[in-house]
Design a protein around this motif. Sequence first.
Motif, short mmCIF file in Angstrom:
data_model
loop_
_atom_site.label_atom_id
_atom_site.label_comp_id
_atom_site.label_asym_id
_atom_site.label_seq_id
_atom_site.Cartn_x
_atom_site.Cartn_y
_atom_site.Cartn_z
N LYS A 170 35.39 20.21 105.48
CA LYS A 170 34.67 18.99 104.84
C LYS A 170 35.45 18.94 103.29
CE LYS A 170 30.65 17.19 103.30
NZ LYS A 170 29.13 17.72 102.78
N GLN A 171 35.70 18.07 103.82
CA GLN A 171 36.90 16.94 102.61
C GLN A 171 36.09 16.38 101.06
OE1 GLN A 171 40.42 16.90 103.50
NE2 GLN A 171 39.55 18.46 104.66
N ARG A 172 36.81 17.42 99.90
CA ARG A 172 36.09 17.74 98.79
C ARG A 172 36.41 15.92 98.00
NH1 ARG A 172 39.33 20.15 95.44
NH2 ARG A 172 38.14 19.95 94.03
N THR A 173 35.16 15.30 98.07
CA THR A 173 35.55 14.15 97.17
C THR A 173 36.31 14.03 96.26
OG1 THR A 173 33.87 13.88 99.09
CG2 THR A 173 33.91 12.07 96.51
N ARG A 174 36.67 13.64 95.58
CA ARG A 174 37.37 13.70 93.99
C ARG A 174 36.71 13.08 92.61
NH1 ARG A 174 43.48 14.03 94.10
NH2 ARG A 174 43.43 13.82 95.62
N ARG A 175 36.44 13.87 91.76
CA ARG A 175 35.41 13.23 91.38
C ARG A 175 35.55 12.91 89.80
NH1 ARG A 175 34.32 14.95 85.71
NH2 ARG A 175 36.12 15.87 85.72
N ALA A 176 34.46 11.69 90.16
CA ALA A 176 35.11 10.44 88.98
C ALA A 176 35.30 10.67 88.01
CB ALA A 176 33.45 9.65 89.57
N GLY A 177 36.13 10.70 87.25
CA GLY A 177 36.59 10.93 85.60
C GLY A 177 37.29 11.67 85.27
N PHE A 178 37.41 12.14 86.45
CA PHE A 178 39.17 13.29 86.27
C PHE A 178 40.17 12.80 85.26
CE2 PHE A 178 42.47 15.01 87.82
CZ PHE A 178 43.03 16.29 87.72
N ALA A 179 40.51 11.95 86.31
CA ALA A 179 42.05 10.64 85.50
C ALA A 179 41.72 10.59 84.26
CB ALA A 179 41.97 9.76 86.15
N GLU A 180 40.66 9.72 83.54
CA GLU A 180 40.07 9.37 82.23
C GLU A 180 40.34 10.85 81.45
OE1 GLU A 180 39.35 6.83 79.45
OE2 GLU A 180 40.68 6.79 80.83
N GLU A 181 39.94 11.81 81.69
CA GLU A 181 40.19 12.90 80.82
C GLU A 181 40.91 12.98 80.47
OE1 GLU A 181 36.74 15.29 82.16
OE2 GLU A 181 34.72 14.50 82.58
N VAL A 182 42.04 13.50 81.74
CA VAL A 182 42.83 14.31 81.27
C VAL A 182 44.09 13.75 80.71
CG1 VAL A 182 45.47 14.83 82.36
CG2 VAL A 182 43.01 15.23 83.81
N LEU A 183 43.96 11.43 80.91
CA LEU A 183 44.40 10.82 80.03
C LEU A 183 44.23 11.09 78.31
CD1 LEU A 183 44.90 8.08 82.30
CD2 LEU A 183 46.76 9.35 81.95
N HIS A 184 42.90 11.32 78.90
CA HIS A 184 41.77 10.66 77.24
C HIS A 184 43.31 12.02 76.44
CE1 HIS A 184 39.56 11.36 74.14
NE2 HIS A 184 39.33 10.92 73.63
N ALA A 185 43.05 13.32 77.25
CA ALA A 185 43.25 14.91 76.74
C ALA A 185 44.46 14.76 76.02
CB ALA A 185 42.68 16.05 77.75
N TYR A 186 45.27 14.24 76.87
CA TYR A 186 46.78 14.16 76.11
C TYR A 186 46.95 12.71 75.76
CZ TYR A 186 47.64 18.08 78.88
OH TYR A 186 47.38 19.75 79.42
N ALA A 187 46.23 12.57 75.13
CA ALA A 187 46.20 11.07 74.08
C ALA A 187 47.56 9.98 75.10
CB ALA A 187 47.27 11.68 72.16
N TYR A 188 46.72 9.97 76.15
CA TYR A 188 47.41 8.62 76.74
C TYR A 188 49.22 8.56 76.49
CZ TYR A 188 42.66 7.21 76.46
OH TYR A 188 41.16 7.62 77.25
N ALA A 189 49.34 9.97 77.06
CA ALA A 189 51.24 9.89 76.47
C ALA A 189 51.53 11.47 78.10
CB ALA A 189 51.38 10.14 75.57
N CYS A 190 53.00 10.86 78.53
CA CYS A 190 52.76 12.31 79.63
C CYS A 190 53.55 13.42 78.99
CB CYS A 190 54.79 11.16 79.98
SG CYS A 190 55.23 12.63 80.86
N ALA A 191 52.78 14.61 79.31
CA ALA A 191 53.29 16.50 79.12
C ALA A 191 54.51 16.53 78.92
CB ALA A 191 51.91 16.58 79.62
N PHE A 192 55.51 15.28 79.53
CA PHE A 192 56.76 15.92 79.41
C PHE A 192 57.51 15.67 79.15
CE2 PHE A 192 56.22 17.48 84.54
CZ PHE A 192 55.64 18.66 83.79
N CYS A 193 57.73 13.95 78.58
CA CYS A 193 58.49 13.48 77.95
C CYS A 193 57.88 12.44 76.58
CB CYS A 193 59.01 11.94 78.76
SG CYS A 193 58.43 11.02 79.73
N GLY A 194 56.99 12.49 76.84
CA GLY A 194 55.99 11.64 75.80
C GLY A 194 55.68 10.13 75.99
N TYR A 195 56.10 9.64 77.52
CA TYR A 195 55.93 7.82 77.45
C TYR A 195 54.46 7.79 77.55
CZ TYR A 195 54.89 4.08 80.62
OH TYR A 195 54.97 2.94 80.69
N ASP A 196 53.98 6.56 76.59
CA ASP A 196 53.18 5.90 76.27
C ASP A 196 52.58 4.95 76.89
OD1 ASP A 196 54.23 5.07 74.04
OD2 ASP A 196 52.84 6.42 72.17
N GLY A 197 53.29 4.05 78.09
CA GLY A 197 53.02 2.48 77.69
C GLY A 197 52.29 2.14 78.31
#
Length: 308
Positions: free
Chosen positions: A174-201
């Motif tokens: 059975k395929q797992r459903t992606r949890r709603a809210g994951f993307a927003e939580e991750v982006l917020h945790a890293y202050a809406y900037a790329c954790a590798f290069c710092g891009y924040d456009g």
Amino acid sequence: MTREELMSALSGLRQAQIGNRRAPHKPLLVLWLLGRFVASGSTAVTYDDVEEPISRLINDFGPAVTNRSRARERAAMPFVHLERELWDVRDRDGNGMGPDVPERGSWLRTRGAQARLFPEVEVLLAEPGTLAAAARLLLEQHFTPALEGPICDAVGLDLADLDDTVVYLPTKKKQRTRRAGFAEEVLHAYAYACAFCGYDGALGRHPAGLEAAHVRWHNHDGPDEVHNGLALCSLHHTLFDLGVLGLQPDMRIQVSQLYVARSPAGQAVDALHGRPVATPRPGRPSVDVQFVQWHGQQVFKHPAASAA
């Protein structure tokens, strides 16, 4: 065979155990065969036809090869072992070849090995919606979304041009459903900037070109939680999922020694090597080391070992 039986067979492809590493060899062979079917109306091939393109696909989208001498013969495993309910393998004289033949390209070439998906499978693939559904099933089960476009390009599939009628796809897992809210939580945790290069456009108030990347892929039991996520720009997300970029245990970026670039823009990726990954905001968890280890083993492109 019915469409439901075909989908069930594809969803249940047995994966080789190669030191607990993922082995997407069979799905890549089938996806390539689907592209060939779209182009020619047939999946009939010789091992000579398959060896170079399938080995290249496995090298590009599977775990790094550990033995350089085997890099050009990685197609032999799926050619020999693809399920016999789907795949008919014969020698040049038309004699059937069982799954116990050697996984050696030289052996298969000498005997003029040839194969095709059974006619009843091809008949099903010609029905509206079936081929696109089969391709999506394999992509969703075995790869991360960032790789779907590159893989389709590599095998000659344009799913947007195929009938994408939604059909029932029975699966053994059975395929797992992606949890709603994951993307927003991750982006917020890293202050809406790329954790590798710092891009924040951003475009107005909305992030532009920023994505939440799973370190351990969702379809390989990676949780939809911040401790398995990184905010990455679209470029570095793709390179991370391709295995060009990886993580060291101390959360420094590593760049595959197999990566090459000539332009200043391409060489900017090399400059990331050894840089620390950005830390999440206070109170948010860093990436769990177990997921870093999974990515290093299953995705990152380590240099091939020298042939003995």
